[in-house]
Design an enzyme around this catalytic site. Sequence first.
Site, PDB file in Angstrom:
ATOM      1  N   LYS A   1       0.871  -1.071  -0.061  1.00 42.88           N
ATOM      2  CA  LYS A   1      -0.156  -0.038  -0.025  1.00 42.88           C
ATOM      3  C   LYS A   1       0.777   1.216   0.117  1.00 42.88           C
ATOM      4  O   LYS A   1       1.644   1.290   1.122  1.00 42.88           O
ATOM      5  CB  LYS A   1      -0.922  -0.092   1.345  1.00 42.88           C
TER       6      LYS A   1
ATOM      7  N   ASP B   1      -2.920  10.206   3.335  1.00 45.03           N
ATOM      8  CA  ASP B   1      -4.051   9.810   3.751  1.00 45.03           C
ATOM      9  C   ASP B   1      -5.063  10.901   4.266  1.00 45.03           C
ATOM     10  O   ASP B   1      -4.721  10.935   5.622  1.00 45.03           O
ATOM     11  CB  ASP B   1      -4.362   8.183   4.211  1.00 45.03           C
TER      12      ASP B   1
ATOM     13  N   LYS C   1     -10.215  12.923   8.066  1.00 43.32           N
ATOM     14  CA  LYS C   1      -9.781  12.322   9.263  1.00 43.32           C
ATOM     15  C   LYS C   1      -9.752  13.720   9.987  1.00 43.32           C
ATOM     16  O   LYS C   1      -9.295  14.929   9.484  1.00 43.32           O
ATOM     17  CB  LYS C   1      -8.383  11.801   9.034  1.00 43.32           C
TER      18      LYS C   1
ATOM     19  N   ASP D   1       1.566   6.539   5.348  1.00 44.44           N
ATOM     20  CA  ASP D   1       0.582   5.593   5.010  1.00 44.44           C
ATOM     21  C   ASP D   1       1.175   4.723   3.690  1.00 44.44           C
ATOM     22  O   ASP D   1       0.453   3.933   3.020  1.00 44.44           O
ATOM     23  CB  ASP D   1      -0.622   6.226   4.492  1.00 44.44           C
TER      24      ASP D   1
ATOM     25  N   GLU E   1      -9.588   3.522   2.328  1.00 43.76           N
ATOM     26  CA  GLU E   1      -8.982   3.501   1.263  1.00 43.76           C
ATOM     27  C   GLU E   1      -8.138   2.522   0.746  1.00 43.76           C
ATOM     28  O   GLU E   1      -7.778   2.154  -0.436  1.00 43.76           O
ATOM     29  CB  GLU E   1      -8.633   5.053   0.717  1.00 43.76           C
TER      30      GLU E   1
ATOM     31  N   ARG F   1      -7.765  -0.820   1.485  1.00 44.61           N
ATOM     32  CA  ARG F   1      -8.196  -1.742   0.583  1.00 44.61           C
ATOM     33  C   ARG F   1      -8.778  -1.601  -0.713  1.00 44.61           C
ATOM     34  O   ARG F   1      -8.680  -2.569  -1.355  1.00 44.61           O
ATOM     35  CB  ARG F   1      -9.380  -2.353   1.528  1.00 44.61           C
TER      36      ARG F   1
HETATM   37  N1  BES Z   1      -4.207   4.630   6.985  1.00 39.15           N
HETATM   38  C1  BES Z   1      -5.310   4.371   7.806  1.00 39.15           C
HETATM   39  C2  BES Z   1      -4.983   3.297   8.963  1.00 39.15           C
HETATM   40  C3  BES Z   1      -3.885   3.874  10.004  1.00 39.15           C
HETATM   41  C4  BES Z   1      -4.801   4.524  11.000  1.00 39.15           C
HETATM   42  C5  BES Z   1      -2.705   3.548   9.969  1.00 39.15           C
HETATM   43  C6  BES Z   1      -3.612   4.941  12.290  1.00 39.15           C
HETATM   44  C7  BES Z   1      -1.779   4.195  10.747  1.00 39.15           C
HETATM   45  C8  BES Z   1      -2.316   4.977  11.937  1.00 39.15           C
HETATM   46  C9  BES Z   1      -6.408   3.496   6.909  1.00 39.15           C
HETATM   47  O1  BES Z   1      -6.509   4.035   5.611  1.00 39.15           O
HETATM   48  C10 BES Z   1      -7.614   4.186   7.552  1.00 39.15           C
HETATM   49  O2  BES Z   1      -7.918   5.268   7.833  1.00 39.15           O
HETATM   50  N2  BES Z   1      -8.444   3.133   8.122  1.00 39.15           N
HETATM   51  C11 BES Z   1      -9.588   3.509   8.634  1.00 39.15           C
HETATM   52  C12 BES Z   1     -10.561   2.285   8.292  1.00 39.15           C
HETATM   53  C13 BES Z   1     -11.907   2.561   8.811  1.00 39.15           C
HETATM   54  C14 BES Z   1     -12.707   3.770   8.186  1.00 39.15           C
HETATM   55  C15 BES Z   1     -12.957   1.375   8.598  1.00 39.15           C
HETATM   56  C16 BES Z   1      -9.325   3.283  10.442  1.00 39.15           C
HETATM   57  O3  BES Z   1      -8.615   2.526  10.436  1.00 39.15           O
HETATM   58  O4  BES Z   1      -9.863   4.162  11.055  1.00 39.15           O
HETATM   59 ZN    ZN Z   2      -4.617   4.723   4.676  1.00 35.79          ZN
HETATM   60 MN    MN Z   3      -7.533   5.893   5.365  1.00 33.83          MN
END
Ligand code: BES
Ligand code: ZN
Ligand code: MN
Length: 511
Positions: free
Chosen positions: A277, A282, A289, A300, A361, A363
């Site tokens: 990835k 992000d 966020k 990310d 995103e 996934r």
């Molecule tokens: N890049 C993030 C995951 C992440 C969060 C990595 C904190 C490192 C530290 C990913 O793209 C994301 O935002 N995932 C969401 C998924 C949710 C919306 C189902 C998450 O984990 O909140």
């Molecule tokens: Zn992400």
């Molecule tokens: Mn994300």
Amino acid sequence: MQLVLDQNGQKTLAADVRVVSAFQKSTTKTVKGKATTEATVSVDHWADKSLKEEFAELRAAKNFKAGKDEVLTFTAAMGETVKVIGLGDKTKYKAEDLRKTIAKCVKALKAEKFTSASIDLHSFDVLRDTAHAAELIAEAVGMTDYSFEKYLSKKSEATLKEICLTGFEKRKEAAIRNAVAHKALLTESINVARDFVNEAPNVLRSTEYAKLVEADAKKHLKGVKVKVYTKAQLKAMGMDMFLSVNAGSAYEARMVELTYEPAKKTKNTKHIALVGKGLVFDTGGYSLKPGANMMNMKYDMAGSATVYGAFRAAVLMKAPVKITCLLGITDNAVNAEATMPDSIVKARNGKTVEILNTDAEGRLVLGDVLDYACDLKPDGIIDAATLTGACLVALGSQVTAALGNNQKWIDTVLGAAKASDEYMWQLPIIPEWSADMKSKVADLKNIGTPMKAGTATAAAFLQEFIKDDIPWCHLDIAGTADGAGHLPYCPAHGASGLTIRTLVHLLMHTK
Ligand code: BES
Ligand code: ZN
Ligand code: MN
């Protein structure tokens, strides 16, 4: 900094400081009928007799018990500084302890502004395998010798120029030289990956990142094929799910494909695909966020840097497998054209996906790239991604999550992690969690039930893009990609460079 061999001890004579180890022994004595345990120091393993004698007469040594991380520094007769590093109980000392000891030692030597040092390999050969000890030392030195100071006006002075390894038999020199050279290639690649991850997102745009990887591969990896797919090409390949993440961006998405084939390739040569990835930033997209969570989202793209770093090291070390490395690169930004929640997109494999949260995103990017990877018919796929915040809740910032569709393949990956002393733990993908990813209006939705098994539901989503039962293992490195301050050979802040050793171990040992 250079790590060199000094079999005949010439360099050691000139080094600013000599590093030797000492163990702690517990001896039980009976004093006035009472059994008391006393800690004594063992330096029986020192090859240098005169140094041993000096140490025995040292007054300061009487308070030194050689406990783990206890250090005694003294000036020997020849004027050189000697650092005696306590290793604690010999029977409890493990490979990872040696990496940590050496990392702390290198930091101390730097802090004390020594310019050259000599490490007595014999005294650190705790596991009774000299080449292995050299490997561990080289790994620790290479991983510790890293800093990201590109944007600091005042850079730290690199005073420690050379460390030499001494105290080993001539007949072991070739094996040690080979071990050290391999680890130099490994740690150099780890540090290249760390540099990518640490680079600022306003500098490392998707397009720029793809170019840097291509340039690094062309420069260092002879014989490797590099293809960089543009947005138009990804569109033509049917990767609309991947491109939905790129819709709100001022910078085009890229997919980088690198292919390596070993010199001696037969019909039995295995083919491993690595997928990463590469979200250069992000923001979350329309599902934006909050500020505090957006901070550090330049990390990310660590999954892509991790698989590239592993690929790079494996190629340089002439791995016996065919390797394809695929990086899905974009940012997740917001503008008028950005994908809004409730959108429905079609993935490369034909499945329709309802995007309920644009922050899920990774996934979407990985799904299409994994589908492409399956078309190459590899014997196994491993992907690495900072995929879910839930992974940090489950396993903290020390443990990588492993999930997949094939227990034997997952066990192989877990075994490689164990052999590399990297923490990794499996989470299950149960049918109920796959069911949780079904949408009412499309084949799939991109989020599961909030607050429920987020790391595994994300993996369950990815599994929908694996075809022909190709063994696949997903590594969620959201916790381990940065801030590995618990390991002295990793920077406390910024990219950790972890998981690369596991992947390289696996690639080097696949038959
Ligand atoms: N890049 C993030 C995951 C992440 C969060 C990595 C904190 C490192 C530290 C990913 O793209 C994301 O935002 N995932 C969401 C998924 C949710 C919306 C189902 C998450 O984990 O909140
Ligand atoms: Zn992400
Ligand atoms: Mn994300």
